[in-house]
Design a protein around this motif. Structure first.
Motif, mmCIF file in Angstrom:
data_model
loop_
_atom_site.group_PDB
_atom_site.id
_atom_site.type_symbol
_atom_site.label_atom_id
_atom_site.label_comp_id
_atom_site.label_asym_id
_atom_site.label_seq_id
_atom_site.Cartn_x
_atom_site.Cartn_y
_atom_site.Cartn_z
ATOM 1 N N ASP A 238 49.079 39.877 37.338
ATOM 2 C CA ASP A 238 48.081 40.775 37.224
ATOM 3 C C ASP A 238 46.909 39.938 36.205
ATOM 4 O OD1 ASP A 238 46.457 43.648 36.981
ATOM 5 O OD2 ASP A 238 46.987 42.914 34.623
ATOM 6 N N TYR A 239 47.577 39.259 35.184
ATOM 7 C CA TYR A 239 46.834 38.465 34.348
ATOM 8 C C TYR A 239 46.270 37.352 34.740
ATOM 9 C CZ TYR A 239 46.189 35.349 30.031
ATOM 10 O OH TYR A 239 45.673 34.638 28.971
ATOM 11 N N VAL A 240 46.855 36.648 35.898
ATOM 12 C CA VAL A 240 46.269 35.367 36.794
ATOM 13 C C VAL A 240 44.863 36.008 37.432
ATOM 14 C CG1 VAL A 240 46.340 33.847 38.498
ATOM 15 C CG2 VAL A 240 48.176 34.102 36.838
ATOM 16 N N SER A 241 45.248 37.175 38.046
ATOM 17 C CA SER A 241 43.983 37.740 38.976
ATOM 18 C C SER A 241 42.901 38.274 37.883
ATOM 19 C CB SER A 241 44.343 39.166 39.650
ATOM 20 O OG SER A 241 43.576 39.728 40.386
ATOM 21 N N ARG A 260 43.105 30.795 46.393
ATOM 22 C CA ARG A 260 43.985 29.451 46.467
ATOM 23 C C ARG A 260 44.095 29.110 44.893
ATOM 24 N NH1 ARG A 260 41.014 25.373 49.735
ATOM 25 N NH2 ARG A 260 41.844 26.071 51.341
ATOM 26 N N GLY A 261 43.391 29.160 44.052
ATOM 27 C CA GLY A 261 43.333 28.852 42.617
ATOM 28 C C GLY A 261 44.239 29.645 41.962
ATOM 29 N N CYS A 262 44.561 30.894 42.248
ATOM 30 C CA CYS A 262 45.447 31.870 41.621
ATOM 31 C C CYS A 262 46.660 31.244 42.077
ATOM 32 C CB CYS A 262 45.190 33.238 42.039
ATOM 33 S SG CYS A 262 43.695 33.686 41.308
ATOM 34 N N VAL A 293 44.203 23.555 35.632
ATOM 35 C CA VAL A 293 44.310 24.099 37.305
ATOM 36 C C VAL A 293 43.088 24.627 37.642
ATOM 37 C CG1 VAL A 293 45.716 25.479 38.672
ATOM 38 C CG2 VAL A 293 46.667 24.174 36.894
ATOM 39 N N LEU A 294 42.401 25.472 36.803
ATOM 40 C CA LEU A 294 41.420 26.245 37.330
ATOM 41 C C LEU A 294 39.904 25.554 36.932
ATOM 42 C CD1 LEU A 294 42.256 29.776 35.966
ATOM 43 C CD2 LEU A 294 42.984 28.734 37.871
#
Length: 330
Positions: A238-241, A260-262, A293-294
């Protein structure tokens, strides 16, 4: 080193302790050749064990080739360097089928991409067609020539480099292709102490020759499988989203982080957690890796870019505004 049995069951405490010990030994070994760059070496092994690729944007002479050689030597793998130039053809990367008159059959001659660690030097100097050929192999881990598919093998990691200076005659990687790199980072120049150490050993042209083969390539594959079993709580997903959604809604971006990044961030976080001896991911793992990464997956608004805003600054600002989870959900 003895490799514990790898299963698809959740990682145990014993396995995570072994993973952390082995990961640390791998990083220390490469650190004998790539001085003063422990964090970048950790990122490189994270990309390898997450079965992804890394993009280095660096000035010449910062140790990119040394890093690739040291990684290959440490895992007892093979290494190739491809110097990208405007006249480089896709077949120069992937290989070509040649007719053998003696045997009367066509034989496939593998290109330099068939190695454990491939350094794609100055990728932005090659034509978009050649860039696409490389990125296709990176994505699919195989090459198809004349209808025949050839596996790139495992482990397989590309370290691509871009030169931030001398942009004349280069072909900038499209944002959609940048998204295929798991991590983007920079080696940068060594600190003063590391520079003195390098100068003291100036007579030794290649510091990778004395490195030990710590693990086999097969053990690296087993470590990658083991890392995939690290537990990720729903609250972490949920945090990543929420981070990704914030990048899409930010006023300074035209294009935010894709699914894809998530997935890339979660895959890297699993390795990062295991490397610290934990069989589960915590919010700090996400924070540690988010920029690397992002950031390269964002497209900035024209006005923001003109004002000197960077993608890294946008990600860091979003990290400071999105509250991380404080408890497990399930």
């Amino acid at each position: 080193m003895t490799t514990p049995t790898t299963t698809r069951q959740p990682m145990t405490g014993e396995q995570s302790a072994w993973f952390a010990q082995t990961f640390s030994a791998l990083v220390d070994n490469v650190g004998q050749a790539v001085l003063g760059k422990t964090h970048v070496v950790r990122l490189a092994f994270t990309a390898m064990l997450a079965e992804g690729h890394i993009l280095l944007e660096d000035a010449p002479g910062t140790g990119k080739t040394m890093l690739a050689r040291a990684l290959a030597a440490t895992i007892d793998g093979t290494h190739n360097r491809i110097q990208f130039t405007p006249d480089l053809l896709p077949s120069d990367v992937t290989g070509v089928t040649i007719y053998d008159q003696k045997s009367g059959v066509f034989e496939f001659h593998k290109g330099p991409i068939f190695s454990s660690v491939v350094l794609a030097d100055e990728i932005n100097r090659a034509s978009p067609k050649t860039q696409s050929a490389l990125l296709e192999v990176m994505e699919e881990s195989r090459v198809t020539v004349d209808g025949v598919t050839h596996s790139a093998g495992r482990p397989f990691m590309v370290i691509a480099t871009q030169n931030p200076i001398e942009q004349a005659g280069t072909y900038r990687l499209p944002e959609a292709q940048l998204d295929r790199f798991l991590i983007k980072t920079s080696l940068g120049y060594p600190d003063h102490a590391s520079t003195l150490q390098i100068l003291a050993g100036a007579a030794e042209r290649d510091r990778t020759t004395g490195l030990k083969h710590l693990v086999s390539s097969a053990a690296i594959v087993q470590m990658a499988v083991l890392a995939s079993t690290v537990y990720v709580d729903t609250s972490i997903n949920d945090y990543v989203s929420r981070l990704a959604e914030a990048t899409r809604n930010d006023a300074e971006t035209r294009l935010g982080v894709s699914v894809r990044g998530c997935l890339a961030l979660v895959r890297c976080a699993k390795v990062w957690a295991a490397a610290q001896g934990r069989p589960y991911v915590i919010p700090d793992d996400i924070k540690d890796l988010a920029v690397s990464v992002l950031a390269h997956r964002l497209m900035l608004d024209v006005e923001a870019e003109f004002s000197g805003v960077t993608s890294e600054e946008v990600v860091e600002r979003i990290l400071s505004t999105i509250t991380p989870p404080s408890e497990r959900v399930g």
